[in-house]
Enzyme design. Structure first.
Site, PDB file in Angstrom:
ATOM      1  N   GLY A  72      29.854  48.049  12.207  1.00  0.00           N
ATOM      2  CA  GLY A  72      29.628  48.711  13.484  1.00  0.00           C
ATOM      3  C   GLY A  72      28.356  49.521  13.462  1.00  0.00           C
ATOM      4  O   GLY A  72      28.188  50.385  12.602  1.00  0.00           O
ATOM      5  N   CYS A 119      35.162  47.692  13.677  1.00  0.00           N
ATOM      6  CA  CYS A 119      34.767  49.012  13.202  1.00  0.00           C
ATOM      7  C   CYS A 119      35.026  49.103  11.707  1.00  0.00           C
ATOM      8  O   CYS A 119      35.690  48.240  11.138  1.00  0.00           O
ATOM      9  CB  CYS A 119      35.597  50.105  13.883  1.00  0.00           C
ATOM     10  SG  CYS A 119      35.421  50.114  15.674  1.00  0.00           S
ATOM     11  N   TYR A 147      32.530  35.732   8.955  1.00  0.00           N
ATOM     12  CA  TYR A 147      31.334  36.455   9.368  1.00  0.00           C
ATOM     13  C   TYR A 147      31.330  37.946   9.038  1.00  0.00           C
ATOM     14  O   TYR A 147      30.336  38.474   8.574  1.00  0.00           O
ATOM     15  CB  TYR A 147      31.133  36.287  10.880  1.00  0.00           C
ATOM     16  CG  TYR A 147      30.019  37.135  11.423  1.00  0.00           C
ATOM     17  CD1 TYR A 147      28.689  36.824  11.148  1.00  0.00           C
ATOM     18  CD2 TYR A 147      30.289  38.270  12.182  1.00  0.00           C
ATOM     19  CE1 TYR A 147      27.660  37.623  11.622  1.00  0.00           C
ATOM     20  CE2 TYR A 147      29.257  39.071  12.661  1.00  0.00           C
ATOM     21  CZ  TYR A 147      27.950  38.741  12.374  1.00  0.00           C
ATOM     22  OH  TYR A 147      26.939  39.526  12.838  1.00  0.00           O
ATOM     23  N   ASN A 200      40.441  50.968  13.318  1.00  0.00           N
ATOM     24  CA  ASN A 200      39.756  49.681  13.434  1.00  0.00           C
ATOM     25  C   ASN A 200      40.752  48.686  14.004  1.00  0.00           C
ATOM     26  O   ASN A 200      41.818  48.490  13.430  1.00  0.00           O
ATOM     27  CB  ASN A 200      39.282  49.223  12.042  1.00  0.00           C
ATOM     28  CG  ASN A 200      38.747  47.802  12.030  1.00  0.00           C
ATOM     29  OD1 ASN A 200      38.812  47.121  11.025  1.00  0.00           O
ATOM     30  ND2 ASN A 200      38.213  47.336  13.142  1.00  0.00           N
ATOM     31  N   GLY A 201      40.403  48.073  15.118  1.00  0.00           N
ATOM     32  CA  GLY A 201      41.307  47.088  15.703  1.00  0.00           C
ATOM     33  C   GLY A 201      41.378  47.242  17.201  1.00  0.00           C
ATOM     34  O   GLY A 201      40.505  47.865  17.814  1.00  0.00           O
TER      35      GLY A 201
HETATM   36  P1  AMP Z   1      25.561  33.124  19.137  1.00  0.00           P
HETATM   37  O1  AMP Z   1      26.132  31.768  18.959  1.00  0.00           O
HETATM   38  O2  AMP Z   1      24.218  33.148  19.725  1.00  0.00           O
HETATM   39  O3  AMP Z   1      26.495  33.991  19.913  1.00  0.00           O
HETATM   40  O4  AMP Z   1      25.390  33.788  17.721  1.00  0.00           O
HETATM   41  C1  AMP Z   1      26.252  33.466  16.710  1.00  0.00           C
HETATM   42  C2  AMP Z   1      25.834  34.208  15.485  1.00  0.00           C
HETATM   43  O5  AMP Z   1      26.179  35.587  15.615  1.00  0.00           O
HETATM   44  C3  AMP Z   1      26.570  33.677  14.289  1.00  0.00           C
HETATM   45  O6  AMP Z   1      25.634  33.058  13.523  1.00  0.00           O
HETATM   46  C4  AMP Z   1      27.082  34.871  13.553  1.00  0.00           C
HETATM   47  O7  AMP Z   1      26.242  35.078  12.443  1.00  0.00           O
HETATM   48  C5  AMP Z   1      26.924  36.001  14.495  1.00  0.00           C
HETATM   49  N1  AMP Z   1      28.222  36.464  15.013  1.00  0.00           N
HETATM   50  C6  AMP Z   1      29.365  35.797  15.122  1.00  0.00           C
HETATM   51  N2  AMP Z   1      30.316  36.570  15.686  1.00  0.00           N
HETATM   52  C7  AMP Z   1      29.763  37.746  15.924  1.00  0.00           C
HETATM   53  C8  AMP Z   1      30.239  38.968  16.480  1.00  0.00           C
HETATM   54  N3  AMP Z   1      31.475  39.094  16.932  1.00  0.00           N
HETATM   55  N4  AMP Z   1      29.376  40.002  16.548  1.00  0.00           N
HETATM   56  C9  AMP Z   1      28.118  39.869  16.118  1.00  0.00           C
HETATM   57  N5  AMP Z   1      27.610  38.742  15.597  1.00  0.00           N
HETATM   58  C10 AMP Z   1      28.416  37.691  15.506  1.00  0.00           C
END
Ligand code: AMP
Length: 508
Positions: A28, A2, A257, A101-102
């Site tokens: 978020g 968040c 990320y 957030n957390g």
């Molecule tokens: P996937 O391996 O299909 O789950 O997608 C991984 C991609 O989602 C990565 O390239 C990141 O850019 C993105 N990503 C990684 N962690 C998250 C997360 N917790 N929430 C949303 N996107 C994520």
């Protein structure tokens, strides 16, 4: 995950809170909320949706006052009910609202304690409502009509003594002011800044420094782990360490990320750390893949672009934006259900064939979580004409669930959970797969602040820094997060919404 903001100003804060939330939208996209205080009264607007859709002119006009907090929500435990949108509010003592957030790892125990000790009812499944009630209980232990900074800090010390997990939080107390605090490990980020006006100094708190910059506040520093900062409604500033044992261990996934590249967390530039990740991974590719005749480096937009550009420079290869991203579609990750997620990758990305035809391409992503995106993208690269498709991940294998506020799937749904490199490579269909080592990832981020001795790295190594996460807890988290649990919840929610609509005639 968040995003939170809070401002104690000398003029109305509604627009600045809105702008701050807009630049934290990446943290978020599920729900948004703002609460302000004017004339000793809270005004609240919160709902599911993006910031731009939740707040209309009529809502903004209602959000009067020179002090307020805001929140953008990304469900952590899985529920996306609008009842769990933040900020939350309780009416005693004084009237308190809170944005968080957390994730608290001992939420169940705290909820039970709130009921048996204080007869406090928590009406949602959100641990943020629990955190608010713990704070309210502790502030209510004083019988003074007006609390001072020491009373605030005593309450936060008691909150820190009881709560475990990751929490960066901003609360507002009517007739008093704003209280911001960060857990004793500083897992989730929180910064503050100030700005001088003709009427005095204004203070702003935010999850990321980019929000301060957008609102024209000068960055002062990160809130320290275990520290609480109290700013009174008339702008007096107090701060104190409110935990016995503190150790800064920021979440490393923020750098991989989550955070925006133009933010700085605990004195580390997110952008620079990503470039360093590219250097380290580029060097590993040079060492281990000398036999692979790579023609071009292609990022999977957007987070990995800075990383891939640096890899290309280390390898002395061309960097090409071979995929075009549709900016107007939500992140695929948050779509419930594997089928939905698969379709939305195609809706989100499209390949430019000429960058692939007859080439050995190196695709770079920041991380591989479920592997859904990676498998689809490898397939798209082949369809676009690539000869060989190699895949590089700037983060190591994501093998364990996150319990400190990042929305990660259940362990069984993580592609690297209990699996080795060759097996994962076969699953995503690439001709070669390489991961950054954890050691290199830590080094890449640490270059920016060598004073940091520890990061929260549990998704990669299963070491949970708060020391209270056992298999039993992980099993419970798994049960809440897997796709079938999510879809059962979604169905139950839409059934109850339908019933509500039938009874009230709404939605017709
Ligand atoms: P996937 O391996 O299909 O789950 O997608 C991984 C991609 O989602 C990565 O390239 C990141 O850019 C993105 N990503 C990684 N962690 C998250 C997360 N917790 N929430 C949303 N996107 C994520």
């Amino acid at each position: 995950m968040c995003g939170i903001v809070g401002i104690v100003g000398t003029s109305p804060v509604n627009q600045a809170l809105y702008d701050g939330l807009t630049v934290l939208q990446h943290r978020g996209q599920d729900a948004a909320g703002i609460i302000t205080i004017d004339n000793n009264t809270f005004s609240l607007r919160k709902a599911n949706g993006l910031v731009k859709d939740v707040f209309h002119t009529r809502h903004m006009k209602r959000l009067q006052g020179n002090i307020g907090i805001g929140h953008v929500r990304y469900p952590t435990a899985g529920s996306s009910s609008s009842a769990e949108a933040q900020p939350f509010y309780v009416n005693s003592p004084f009237g308190i609202s809170l944005a968080h957030n957390g994730n608290l790892t001992n939420a169940a125990e705290l909820k039970e304690r709130l009921f048996t000790k204080a007869r406090r009812h928590v009406n949602t499944t959100s641990d943020s409502e629990i955190l608010l009630n713990i704070l309210a209980y502790e502030l209510g232990c004083s019988d003074k009509m007006k609390l001072d900074a020491d009373d605030m800090f005593t309450a936060i010390a008691a909150v820190n003594a009881q709560c475990s997990g990751g929490y960066a939080s901003i609360a507002m107390i009517i007739g008093h002011g704003m209280l911001a605090f960060r857990d004793p490990h500083g897992i989730r980020p929180l910064v503050f800044g100030k700005r001088d006006t003709d009427n005095g100094t204004e203070y702003m708190f935010a999850s990321e420094s980019v929000a301060l910059a957008t609102d024209g506040f000068d960055f002062v520093r990160d809130v320290a782990p275990g520290e609480a900062i109290y700013v009174t409604e008339d702008g007096q500033f107090f701060s104190k360490m409110c935990a016995d044992k503190t150790m800064l261990a920021p979440c490393i996934f923020e750098f991989v990320y989550f955070a925006r590249p133009d933010s700085t967390i605990d004195s580390m530039s997110v952008y620079a750390s990503r470039v360093n990740m590219g250097t380290k991974l580029g060097e590993k590719i040079q060492r281990e893949w000398a036999d692979k005749d790579i023609d071009v480096v292609i990022p999977i937009p957007e987070t990995s672009c800075d990383i891939a550009l640096e890899i290309a420079s280390v390898l002395n290869l061309p960097y090409r934006q071979g995929f075009v991203k549709n900016r107007y579609i939500g992140r695929t990750f948050i779509m419930p259900g594997q089928e939905q997620r698969k379709k939305s990758v195609r809706r989100k990305l499209n390949a430019i064939d000429r960058e692939f035809v007859g080439k050995n391409v190196l695709l770079v992503d920041d991380s591989i979580v479920r592997g859904t995106t990676s498998a689809q993208i490898v397939e798209m690269a082949r369809e676009a004409g690539a000869k060989n498709v190699y895949f590089a991940s700037a983060a190591p294998e994501v093998r364990f669930p996150n319990v400190y506020g990042i929305d990660m799937p259940s362990a069984a749904e993580l592609i690297a959970h209990g699996r080795e490199l060759e097996d994962i490579n076969a699953s995503i269909g690439s001709d070669g797969l390489i991961y950054q080592s954890l050691e290199d990832l830590i080094a890449a981020v640490r270059i920016e602040n060598p004073e940091i001795s520890q990061f929260e790295t549990s998704v990669f190594d299963g070491q949970y820094i708060t020391g209270d996460v056992d298999q039993d807890y992980l099993n419970r988290i798994d049960a809440l997060r897997n796709d079938s649990a999510k879809s059962t919840r979604e169905q139950a929610m839409s059934a109850s919404l339908e019933l509500h609509n039938q009874e009230t005639g709404e939605g017709e």
